[in-house]
Enzyme design. Structure first.
Site, PDB file in Angstrom:
ATOM      1  N   GLY A  95      10.675  47.329 -10.871  1.00 24.26           N
ATOM      2  CA  GLY A  95       9.233  47.365 -10.579  1.00 24.26           C
ATOM      3  C   GLY A  95       8.440  47.921 -11.745  1.00 24.26           C
ATOM      4  NE  ARG A 181       2.008  41.929 -19.546  1.00 26.37           N
ATOM      5  CZ  ARG A 181       3.273  42.381 -19.563  1.00 26.37           C
ATOM      6  NH1 ARG A 181       3.894  42.575 -20.710  1.00 26.37           N
ATOM      7  NH2 ARG A 181       3.887  42.657 -18.451  1.00 26.37           N
ATOM      8  CG  ASP A 257      13.721  43.301 -15.748  1.00 29.44           C
ATOM      9  OD1 ASP A 257      14.888  42.980 -16.008  1.00 29.44           O
ATOM     10  OD2 ASP A 257      13.110  44.179 -16.375  1.00 29.44           O
TER      11      ASP A 257
HETATM   12  P1  AMP Z   1      11.401  46.748 -19.877  1.00 28.83           P
HETATM   13  O1  AMP Z   1      12.769  46.874 -20.455  1.00 28.83           O
HETATM   14  O2  AMP Z   1      10.298  47.201 -20.768  1.00 28.83           O
HETATM   15  O3  AMP Z   1      11.172  45.373 -19.336  1.00 28.83           O
HETATM   16  O4  AMP Z   1      11.322  47.757 -18.649  1.00 28.83           O
HETATM   17  C1  AMP Z   1      12.312  47.821 -17.671  1.00 28.83           C
HETATM   18  C2  AMP Z   1      11.880  48.725 -16.553  1.00 28.83           C
HETATM   19  O5  AMP Z   1      11.674  50.062 -17.013  1.00 28.83           O
HETATM   20  C3  AMP Z   1      10.601  48.327 -15.867  1.00 28.83           C
HETATM   21  O6  AMP Z   1      10.772  48.611 -14.508  1.00 28.83           O
HETATM   22  C4  AMP Z   1       9.575  49.228 -16.504  1.00 28.83           C
HETATM   23  O7  AMP Z   1       8.457  49.426 -15.674  1.00 28.83           O
HETATM   24  C5  AMP Z   1      10.369  50.506 -16.696  1.00 28.83           C
HETATM   25  N1  AMP Z   1       9.863  51.358 -17.786  1.00 28.83           N
HETATM   26  C6  AMP Z   1       9.970  51.145 -19.117  1.00 28.83           C
HETATM   27  N2  AMP Z   1       9.405  52.150 -19.817  1.00 28.83           N
HETATM   28  C7  AMP Z   1       8.926  53.040 -18.908  1.00 28.83           C
HETATM   29  C8  AMP Z   1       8.231  54.300 -18.981  1.00 28.83           C
HETATM   30  N3  AMP Z   1       7.925  54.855 -20.150  1.00 28.83           N
HETATM   31  N4  AMP Z   1       7.904  54.909 -17.822  1.00 28.83           N
HETATM   32  C9  AMP Z   1       8.208  54.365 -16.638  1.00 28.83           C
HETATM   33  N5  AMP Z   1       8.858  53.204 -16.500  1.00 28.83           N
HETATM   34  C10 AMP Z   1       9.219  52.528 -17.614  1.00 28.83           C
HETATM   35 MG    MG Z   2       9.894  44.272 -18.474  1.00 27.68          MG
END
Ligand code: AMP
Ligand code: MG
Length: 490
Positions: A95, A181, A257
């Site tokens: 999420g 975005r 995701d």
């Molecule tokens: P991503 O690899 O950027 O697609 O992120 C994977 C998951 O990690 C997603 O659920 C993001 O919302 C969460 N996420 C990434 N960075 C953060 C952050 N700094 N704080 C909270 N959630 C994060």
């Molecule tokens: Mg992502």
């Protein structure tokens, strides 16, 4: 529909269709307060396309909208729930940990688009994360997504990056930012995995209906609309990944995701453009096994689509034994779509007309790729210089090779097919966000100097249009730039 007025007289109307139609996958949430928002970059043409007045967006009220602090009364920003296979392992509850869907807007062409924030604070999905984003990675998403758009590759767009004035703690303290975005939607393969994992088939069906209405309306006319949806996603993703491969784009984190249902590229984390051609190219510091290497991307896309098909099985047939062969057949189309998109794309890159005999092109392409790899040739420069070769000036392309005899032999075969240089120049970019240029712009931008970013944006948002004075934007990284690495989750 809710409206908010921005001075002087611009109005944005936000719909909450996702939250209304799929409330089980939407958590009402608010962005963290940003005391001192400072605009770093605004996409004026995109703002106008959305019916937003750029001058109003630059005002203090406009900036508050762009960081999620000014929300129309009654509007419903949400964090979206989704699951995902991350590097092959299933995580049922991911999420939006640091993102929010503000709502949907209708653009000048009547399209319904998501307006979404990244770096807007912790949500119930944040797990251990701080919910924040740093200036550098948000500027990277801005510049790379806008470059992809200019290359004609389906992608989410970037409306603005706003500095928060707050420090984000990573390996070192960094300035924080929020990215605004715009996307056809944020529905992902992981959204279907989430709905499936709840065991609620009605939710899964509503999600599929929402996806069909927003992205693949043709599926509604198919004999079996959910099978039609799966087939449509397979087709758009095969085409998308072929487009990435044709420009040397390495996404870096193709978790389920991060794969959309719309067929847009999403989530520019550890992404980069390949320079010396090599299928094993990896940039992400966390991809130690090379799962998401350049050359693996088509296979990974197919694997991700198999996860989508699995999630959709209850919609394909009540009897799973009968659903499986339907899913397998739909997935089988991936390779055909991919091969067709890749082959025709390569033919255009080489300036060759469509012909009944594709096998000559195929062997020409295979031999070329082997030569590029063996000679560590810069992918982007080569194809652009080859346009000059089609006009009779073979030296710029030739000079990229160590094995000149091998290149000459290949070029003779290619020239015999009468390549069209104009066709080539419309498809082979001069300017891409090369890694050393992106780093330079991000470093300066994080220190408050946005000039390098603006110059880079100017180059890469007109990628086919060669202009004097921009020579350094067309050249590969200097030797001392070294082995490039990008970092995820920043
Ligand atoms: P991503 O690899 O950027 O697609 O992120 C994977 C998951 O990690 C997603 O659920 C993001 O919302 C969460 N996420 C990434 N960075 C953060 C952050 N700094 N704080 C909270 N959630 C994060
Ligand atoms: Mg992502």
């Amino acid at each position: 529909m809710r409206a908010v007025s921005l001075p002087p007289a611009s109005t944005v109307t936000l719909d909450d269709r996702f939250a209304r139609e799929l409330p089980e996958m939407a958590v009402r949430w608010q962005a963290t307060e940003v005391p001192e928002p400072g605009l770093l970059v605004l996409n004026e043409p995109l703002a106008r396309q959305l019916g937003l007045d750029p001058a109003s967006l630059r005002s203090s009220e406009g900036l508050r909208l762009l960081v999620g602090n000014l929300v129309p009364s009654g509007a419903a920003p949400v964090a979206q729930a989704y699951s995902g296979h991350q590097f092959g392992g299933f995580v049922p509850r991911l999420g939006d940990g640091r993102a929010l869907l503000l709502g949907e807007v209708v653009d000048a062409d009547g399209r319904l688009l998501d307006l979404h924030l990244k770096g807007s604070g912790r949500t119930p999905f944040a797990r251990g994360g701080d919910g924040l984003a740093a200036v550098g990675p948000m500027l990277r998403e801005y510049v790379v997504s806008e470059a992809m758009h200019a290359l004609g590759i389906p992608t989410t767009r970037s409306l603005a990056v706003v500095a928060t004035g707050r420090t984000v703690r990573r390996e070192t303290p960094l300035p924080g930012a929020v990215l605004a975005r715009v996307a056809a939607s944020h529905l992902r393969v992981g959204s279907f995995q989430y709905a499936r994992a709840t065991g609620d088939v009605d939710l899964l069906r509503r999600l599929a209906d929402h996806a069909i209405a927003r992205h693949h309306p043709g599926a509604a006319q198919a004999q079996h609309s959910y099978l039609g949806l799966l087939e449509a996603v397979v087709a758009v993703q095969a085409s998308l990944v072929a487009r990435w491969m044709l420009v040397g784009f390495v996404h870096g984190v193709m978790n389920t995701d991060n794969m959309t249902i719309s067929g847009e590229t999403i989530d520019y984390g550890p992404c980069a453009f390949m320079e010396a051609f090599d299928p094993a190219t990896v940039y992400s510091s966390i991809d130690q096994l090379g799962r998401y290497a350049y050359g693996n991307q088509p296979l990974v896309a197919e694997w991700n689509l198999a996860r989508l098909a699995e999630a959709m099985l209850p919609l394909l047939h009540d009897d799973e034994e009968q659903a499986v062969p339907l899913a397998v057949e739909a997935l089988g189309a991936f390779r055909r779509h991919y091969d067709a998109a890749w082959t025709s794309g390569m033919r255009i890159k080489l300036g060759l007309p469509a012909g009944p005999d594709d096998s000559a092109t195929t062997s020409l392409v295979d031999d070329l790729l082997a030569l590029l790899q063996k000679n560590s040739v810069d992918h982007t420069s080569f194809f652009r210089h080859l346009g000059a070769a089609a006009r009779g000036d073979g030296e710029p392309a030739r000079s990229l090779f160590l094995d000149l005899a091998a290149f000459d032999a290949w070029a003779r075969r290619w020239r015999a097919l009468a390549p069209d240089a104009d066709v080539m120049d419309r498809t082979n970019p001069v300017y891409l966000p090369r890694n050393h240029l992106v780093e330079e712009a991000l470093t300066a931008g994080s220190e408050g100097d946005l000039n390098p970013l603006e110059r880079l944006l100017d180059a890469v948002t007109r990628p086919f249009d060669e202009r004097p004075g921009l020579e350094r934007y067309a050249e590969p990284a200097p030797q001392d730039f070294g082995a490039y690495r990008t970092f995820c989750g920043t």
